[in-house]
Motif scaffolding. Structure first.
Motif, PDB file in Angstrom:
ATOM      1  N   ASP A 190       0.806  -1.198   0.116  1.00 34.62           N
ATOM      2  CA  ASP A 190      -0.050   0.004  -0.040  1.00 34.62           C
ATOM      3  C   ASP A 190       0.898   1.212   0.053  1.00 34.62           C
ATOM      4  N   GLY A 191       1.854   1.356  -0.815  1.00 32.58           N
ATOM      5  CA  GLY A 191       2.683   2.563  -0.822  1.00 32.58           C
ATOM      6  C   GLY A 191       3.799   2.775  -0.153  1.00 32.58           C
ATOM      7  N   VAL A 192       4.082   1.825   0.820  1.00 34.56           N
ATOM      8  CA  VAL A 192       4.998   1.993   1.572  1.00 34.56           C
ATOM      9  C   VAL A 192       5.869   0.376   1.711  1.00 34.56           C
ATOM     10  N   PHE A 193       7.233   0.537   2.263  1.00 38.48           N
ATOM     11  CA  PHE A 193       8.068  -0.589   2.530  1.00 38.48           C
ATOM     12  C   PHE A 193       7.770  -1.172   4.087  1.00 38.48           C
ATOM     13  N   VAL A 194       7.774  -2.485   4.216  1.00 37.03           N
ATOM     14  CA  VAL A 194       8.149  -2.701   5.562  1.00 37.03           C
ATOM     15  C   VAL A 194       9.333  -3.621   5.801  1.00 37.03           C
ATOM     16  N   THR A 195      10.118  -3.183   6.692  1.00 30.81           N
ATOM     17  CA  THR A 195      11.112  -4.214   6.992  1.00 30.81           C
ATOM     18  C   THR A 195      11.160  -4.640   8.209  1.00 30.81           C
ATOM     19  N   ALA A 196      11.688  -5.846   8.649  1.00 31.98           N
ATOM     20  CA  ALA A 196      11.934  -6.585   9.774  1.00 31.98           C
ATOM     21  C   ALA A 196      13.613  -6.901   9.836  1.00 31.98           C
ATOM     22  N   GLN A 197      14.327  -6.343  10.650  1.00 34.78           N
ATOM     23  CA  GLN A 197      15.868  -6.682  10.938  1.00 34.78           C
ATOM     24  C   GLN A 197      16.071  -7.614  11.930  1.00 34.78           C
ATOM     25  N   GLN A 198      17.265  -8.409  11.747  1.00 35.87           N
ATOM     26  CA  GLN A 198      17.594  -9.278  12.633  1.00 35.87           C
ATOM     27  C   GLN A 198      18.066  -8.520  13.961  1.00 35.87           C
ATOM     28  N   TYR A 199      18.073  -9.142  14.964  1.00 31.51           N
ATOM     29  CA  TYR A 199      18.675  -8.516  16.272  1.00 31.51           C
ATOM     30  C   TYR A 199      17.973  -7.355  16.836  1.00 31.51           C
ATOM     31  N   SER A 200      17.402  -6.461  15.886  1.00 30.64           N
ATOM     32  CA  SER A 200      16.887  -5.193  16.322  1.00 30.64           C
ATOM     33  C   SER A 200      15.302  -5.376  16.830  1.00 30.64           C
ATOM     34  N   SER A 202      11.977   8.159   2.209  1.00 32.97           N
ATOM     35  CA  SER A 202      12.766   7.292   3.161  1.00 32.97           C
ATOM     36  C   SER A 202      12.592   7.713   4.541  1.00 32.97           C
ATOM     37  N   THR A 203      11.593   8.028   5.029  1.00 29.72           N
ATOM     38  CA  THR A 203      11.336   8.597   6.334  1.00 29.72           C
ATOM     39  C   THR A 203      10.726   7.335   6.942  1.00 29.72           C
ATOM     40  N   ASP A 204      11.069   6.985   8.373  1.00 30.50           N
ATOM     41  CA  ASP A 204      10.656   5.556   8.670  1.00 30.50           C
ATOM     42  C   ASP A 204       9.885   5.872  10.104  1.00 30.50           C
ATOM     43  N   THR A 205       9.127   4.843  10.369  1.00 32.31           N
ATOM     44  CA  THR A 205       8.367   4.897  11.641  1.00 32.31           C
ATOM     45  C   THR A 205       8.598   3.416  12.281  1.00 32.31           C
ATOM     46  N   VAL A 206       8.683   3.339  13.555  1.00 29.06           N
ATOM     47  CA  VAL A 206       8.903   2.069  14.144  1.00 29.06           C
ATOM     48  C   VAL A 206       7.342   1.531  14.433  1.00 29.06           C
ATOM     49  N   LEU A 207       6.954   0.437  13.794  1.00 22.99           N
ATOM     50  CA  LEU A 207       5.457   0.092  14.071  1.00 22.99           C
ATOM     51  C   LEU A 207       5.512  -0.735  15.142  1.00 22.99           C
ATOM     52  N   GLY A 208       6.342  -1.461  15.589  1.00 21.84           N
ATOM     53  CA  GLY A 208       6.388  -2.466  16.756  1.00 21.84           C
ATOM     54  C   GLY A 208       7.833  -3.049  17.264  1.00 21.84           C
ATOM     55  N   GLU A 209       7.891  -3.526  18.238  1.00 20.31           N
ATOM     56  CA  GLU A 209       9.134  -4.250  18.569  1.00 20.31           C
ATOM     57  C   GLU A 209       8.610  -5.459  19.033  1.00 20.31           C
ATOM     58  N   VAL A 210       9.250  -6.755  18.433  1.00 15.79           N
ATOM     59  CA  VAL A 210       8.850  -7.993  18.882  1.00 15.79           C
ATOM     60  C   VAL A 210       9.983  -8.849  18.869  1.00 15.79           C
ATOM     61  N   GLY A 211      10.283  -9.845  19.396  1.00 12.59           N
ATOM     62  CA  GLY A 211      11.135 -10.713  19.476  1.00 12.59           C
ATOM     63  C   GLY A 211      11.494 -11.607  18.555  1.00 12.59           C
ATOM     64  N   GLU A 212      12.813 -11.813  18.344  1.00 16.83           N
ATOM     65  CA  GLU A 212      12.962 -13.048  17.381  1.00 16.83           C
ATOM     66  C   GLU A 212      12.409 -12.915  16.215  1.00 16.83           C
ATOM     67  N   GLU A 263      12.714  -4.677  15.512  1.00 16.02           N
ATOM     68  CA  GLU A 263      11.812  -3.780  15.037  1.00 16.02           C
ATOM     69  C   GLU A 263      11.270  -4.025  13.595  1.00 16.02           C
ATOM     70  N   VAL A 264       9.876  -3.806  13.611  1.00 22.14           N
ATOM     71  CA  VAL A 264       9.328  -3.712  12.550  1.00 22.14           C
ATOM     72  C   VAL A 264       9.068  -2.301  12.209  1.00 22.14           C
ATOM     73  N   ARG A 265       9.681  -1.855  10.825  1.00 20.94           N
ATOM     74  CA  ARG A 265       9.580  -0.268  10.619  1.00 20.94           C
ATOM     75  C   ARG A 265       8.726  -0.215   9.201  1.00 20.94           C
ATOM     76  N   LEU A 266       8.163   0.782   9.013  1.00 23.82           N
ATOM     77  CA  LEU A 266       7.422   1.200   7.950  1.00 23.82           C
ATOM     78  C   LEU A 266       8.443   2.486   7.230  1.00 23.82           C
ATOM     79  N   TRP A 267       8.532   2.303   5.837  1.00 26.33           N
ATOM     80  CA  TRP A 267       9.493   3.270   5.296  1.00 26.33           C
ATOM     81  C   TRP A 267       8.807   3.983   4.091  1.00 26.33           C
ATOM     82  N   SER A 268       8.501   5.160   3.961  1.00 25.79           N
ATOM     83  CA  SER A 268       7.739   5.816   3.087  1.00 25.79           C
ATOM     84  C   SER A 268       8.915   6.112   1.898  1.00 25.79           C
ATOM     85  N   PRO A 269       8.285   6.263   0.410  1.00 27.61           N
ATOM     86  CA  PRO A 269       9.326   6.304  -0.560  1.00 27.61           C
ATOM     87  C   PRO A 269      10.172   7.716  -0.382  1.00 27.61           C
TER      88      PRO A 269
END
Length: 319
Positions: A122-132, A142-152, A134-140
């Motif tokens: 829906d017009g954004v990227f979503v990333t999940a990074q190992q060890y951090s 390049s601004t980002d927002t932490v959607l949530g913090e979950v383990g593993e 954090e699930v982040r939303l990235w707008s085109p």
């Protein structure tokens, strides 16, 4: 089968992303060497998309002038006429390129929080990074927002169910957010093993959250009934880990599709029974996505054989 096409290099395909761009469908792929390609179903054309190394200007890698991208995962997005790609891998943090020009647009710092998964939604990227965690939303832009913090963290999923767009993340369990509000609306626990793939689908007036685990089990929960209300007992869908899952409507019913070494297996989304299978010997599926391709709902798969396959409902009908 609608289409079967081989990537023009002697390589497996690791990941794929389907995008609608410039009036037609396009499939972005990454091969086992980290090379990015696109394929146009309408033109039947493969294009090599060389990308500059994301961290070339970082002093940490200055002593390694031959360093290259280590890309395993890709997500493509079409915005304002531009074809954008977010990518990274098990040994590279996520970055963002303009595929049309090859320009690097942004990158996350070299910090060892390598990419676990990436999604275009829906017009954004979503990333999940190992060890951090954090699930982040990235707008085109390049601004980002932490959607949530979950383990593993290990995987992401996205689905539109009715008028609700959902973002999902898997790891020790499954987390669900409402994409419109950024609100975490549910958490589900798998009894055994990490969640390696997660998705969602509509069942009459219910929403099913479906997770596949490293133990080869398939879980399903009713989103609105609470975290302890499985739709059915976990199903052993594979003798090995399940690393990809999708949903297709087949024979008028939603089916969960899982990939094994030599077959696609279909499961009734509401009750969990096996509803069919399709042999795929030699394909060795690495990624799959349910998407609209040239106006038709289809299942797109990639494999260790370097082949993209596009299946429609009739290919997956009960057999």
């Amino acid at each position: 089968m609608l289409v079967s096409t081989s990537i023009p290099t002697d390589s497996a395909i690791h990941d794929l992303s389907v995008v609608h761009h410039a009036g037609s469908s396009l499939i972005a792929c990454v091969d086992e060497r980290g090379g990015v390609w696109t394929w146009s179903p309408s033109a039947g054309e493969w294009l090599d998309r060389p990308l500059p190394y994301a961290h070339a200007g970082d002093p940490v890698v200055a002593e390694f002038p031959d360093a290259e991208n280590c890309i395993d995962m890709v997500a493509a997005l079409s915005v304002d006429g531009k074809l954008l790609l977010a990518a990274g891998g098990d040994e590279q943090e996520p970055a963002f390129w303009d595929l049309g020009t090859g320009e690097l647009l942004w990158r996350t710092p070299l910090n060892g929080a390598y990419l676990a998964d990436v999604l275009a939604l829906d017009g954004v990227f979503v990333t999940a990074q190992q060890y951090s965690e954090e699930v982040r939303l990235w707008s085109p832009d390049s601004t980002d927002t932490v959607l949530g913090e979950v383990g593993e963290l290990s995987c992401l999923g996205g689905a539109r169910v009715g008028d609700r767009l959902l973002i999902l993340a898997g790891g020790s369990g499954a987390e669900v957010w409402d994409a419109a509000t950024g609100t975490n609306i549910a958490t589900f626990d798998a009894d055994e093993g990490r969640v390696w793939a997660v998705t969602a689908c509509a069942l009459a007036e219910r929403t099913a959250i479906v997770a596949a685990t490293e133990q080869g089990n398939l879980y399903a929960w009713d989103l609105d009934a609470g975290p302890h209300e499985p739709l059915y007992e976990p199903v052993t869908a594979s003798q090995g880990s399940l690393e990809t899952v999708a949903v297709m409507t087949v024979d008028g019913r939603p089916r969960v599709v899982t990939a094994g070494q030599d077959s696609l297996r279909l499961w009734d989304a509401a009750e969990g029974f096996e509803a069919g299978h399709v042999l795929t010997r030699g394909h060795d599926i690495t990624a799959m996505e349910s998407a609209v391709v040239e106006g038709r709902r289809a299942l797109v798969t990639s494999g260790l054989d370097g082949v993209l396959r596009i299946w429609d409902e009739s290919d997956l009908a009960a057999r």
